[in-house]
Design a protein around this motif. Structure first.
Motif, PDB file in Angstrom:
ATOM      1  N   GLU A 266       0.855  -1.185   0.000  1.00 22.99           N
ATOM      2  CA  GLU A 266       0.000   0.000   0.000  1.00 22.99           C
ATOM      3  C   GLU A 266       0.889   1.231   0.000  1.00 22.99           C
ATOM      4  N   THR A 267       0.349   2.358  -0.410  1.00 23.31           N
ATOM      5  CA  THR A 267       1.095   3.613  -0.351  1.00 23.31           C
ATOM      6  C   THR A 267       0.568   4.448   0.804  1.00 23.31           C
ATOM      7  N   LYS A 268       1.451   4.789   1.717  1.00 26.27           N
ATOM      8  CA  LYS A 268       1.119   5.610   2.877  1.00 26.27           C
ATOM      9  C   LYS A 268       2.032   6.828   2.876  1.00 26.27           C
ATOM     10  N   ASN A 269       1.422   8.007   2.858  1.00 27.45           N
ATOM     11  CA  ASN A 269       2.212   9.242   2.829  1.00 27.45           C
ATOM     12  C   ASN A 269       3.254   9.208   1.708  1.00 27.45           C
ATOM     13  N   ASN A 270       2.827   8.709   0.550  1.00 28.70           N
ATOM     14  CA  ASN A 270       3.674   8.653  -0.639  1.00 28.70           C
ATOM     15  C   ASN A 270       4.870   7.725  -0.487  1.00 28.70           C
ATOM     16  N   LEU A 271       4.759   6.733   0.395  1.00 28.79           N
ATOM     17  CA  LEU A 271       5.819   5.746   0.558  1.00 28.79           C
ATOM     18  C   LEU A 271       5.226   4.343   0.549  1.00 28.79           C
ATOM     19  N   PRO A 272       5.972   3.353   0.026  1.00 28.11           N
ATOM     20  CA  PRO A 272       5.450   1.984  -0.024  1.00 28.11           C
ATOM     21  C   PRO A 272       5.499   1.311   1.344  1.00 28.11           C
ATOM     22  N   VAL A 273       4.434   0.589   1.669  1.00 32.44           N
ATOM     23  CA  VAL A 273       4.340  -0.166   2.919  1.00 32.44           C
ATOM     24  C   VAL A 273       3.881  -1.577   2.576  1.00 32.44           C
ATOM     25  N   VAL A 274       4.571  -2.580   3.089  1.00 35.04           N
ATOM     26  CA  VAL A 274       4.220  -3.971   2.816  1.00 35.04           C
ATOM     27  C   VAL A 274       2.838  -4.265   3.402  1.00 35.04           C
ATOM     28  N   TYR A 275       1.946  -4.799   2.573  1.00 32.61           N
ATOM     29  CA  TYR A 275       0.583  -5.078   3.020  1.00 32.61           C
ATOM     30  C   TYR A 275       0.561  -6.128   4.132  1.00 32.61           C
ATOM     31  N   ASP A 276       1.362  -7.170   3.998  1.00 32.69           N
ATOM     32  CA  ASP A 276       1.390  -8.255   4.980  1.00 32.69           C
ATOM     33  C   ASP A 276       2.332  -7.910   6.132  1.00 32.69           C
ATOM     34  N   SER A 277       2.048  -6.797   6.788  1.00 34.16           N
ATOM     35  CA  SER A 277       2.807  -6.369   7.958  1.00 34.16           C
ATOM     36  C   SER A 277       1.809  -5.937   9.028  1.00 34.16           C
ATOM     37  N   ILE A 278       2.278  -5.791  10.256  1.00 37.08           N
ATOM     38  CA  ILE A 278       1.348  -5.449  11.338  1.00 37.08           C
ATOM     39  C   ILE A 278       1.341  -3.961  11.656  1.00 37.08           C
ATOM     40  N   GLY A 279       2.247  -3.224  11.058  1.00 39.80           N
ATOM     41  CA  GLY A 279       2.286  -1.788  11.294  1.00 39.80           C
ATOM     42  C   GLY A 279       3.388  -1.140  10.472  1.00 39.80           C
ATOM     43  N   TYR A 280       3.379   0.169  10.440  1.00 43.17           N
ATOM     44  CA  TYR A 280       4.382   0.886   9.656  1.00 43.17           C
ATOM     45  C   TYR A 280       4.711   2.220  10.321  1.00 43.17           C
ATOM     46  N   ILE A 281       5.861   2.757   9.942  1.00 41.26           N
ATOM     47  CA  ILE A 281       6.291   4.085  10.383  1.00 41.26           C
ATOM     48  C   ILE A 281       6.845   4.805   9.163  1.00 41.26           C
ATOM     49  N   ILE A 282       6.480   6.067   8.996  1.00 45.34           N
ATOM     50  CA  ILE A 282       6.970   6.906   7.910  1.00 45.34           C
ATOM     51  C   ILE A 282       7.986   7.882   8.482  1.00 45.34           C
TER      52      ILE A 282
END
Length: 213
Positions: free
Chosen positions: A95-111
């Protein structure tokens, strides 16, 4: 004399660090990620990793937090192939979050926005200011110990935690994957043509014989 195995007693997670190379998303596996203040996080990335130069150029990166249930193929793709010649996200949903790629099969992300870069002999340590982050789903974060002991994975040679493991002599023949170091006990030539390394998913042609019968 240093017993390098003591370094494995440090606690590590398993993450995908990503950025955009122009309009193409790219990333790599990292386990040396740590919160250093209430607003900043650091990550260590080998100079040889394509992601290193991409973050330096773009100035922004994301950290996707993998769980014990995340598809091990994510580690194979992001840990043992290069973004310089492989479109990793073509194989992995994101997925794209704040114009950055994030792995869909993850439990969370940080930008993060890069604020400082510390150059070491083999790695760059990126200090990033937290811009955004969220929990995507429930799950237990994957630790490097879990990856090593349960998944039976190996650290890529570019990882800070990489230690070349000594091959213990055994009766019979063994083959070693030249990409990730996985040891196959037995005669790999008897495997079907479509056999792949269980760790890095490379074909059996990359294995080398290491012990004579």
């Amino acid at each position: 004399m240093l017993n390098k195995n003591v370094l494995w007693d440090f606690t590590y997670g398993v993450y995908v660090v990503s950025s955009f190379d122009g309009d193409k998303p790219t990333g790599c596996i990292a386990n040396s990620v740590a919160q250093v203040t209430n607003t900043k996080i650091m990550v260590s990335i080998n100079h040889s990793n394509h992601t290193n130069s991409v973050i330096k150029k773009d100035g922004y990166f994301s950290v996707s937090i993998l769980s014990e249930k995340s598809d091990p193929n994510i580690i194979s793709v992001f840990g043992f192939t290069s973004g310089a010649d492989t479109d990793k996200f073509q194989k992995i949903k994101y997925e794209t979050k704040n114009n950055l790629p994030v792995v869909y099969d993850s439990i969370g992300y940080i930008i993060l926005k890069t604020t400082d870069v510390i150059e070491l002999d083999t790695h760059s340590v990126f200090i990033g200011e937290i811009m955004d982050g969220d929990i995507l789903r429930d799950g237990v974060p994957m630790t490097y110990k879990y990856y090593h002991d349960v998944i039976k994975g190996r650290a890529p040679k570019s990882a800070p935690t990489y230690i070349e493991e000594e091959v213990k002599p055994q009766t019979g023949v063994q083959y070693r994957c030249k990409i990730c170091g996985y040891i196959y006990n037995g005669d790999i030539t008897k495997e079907p043509p479509n056999y792949v390394c269980p760790v890095c998913k490379q074909p059996k042609s990359v294995f080398e014989r290491i012990i004579a019968v």
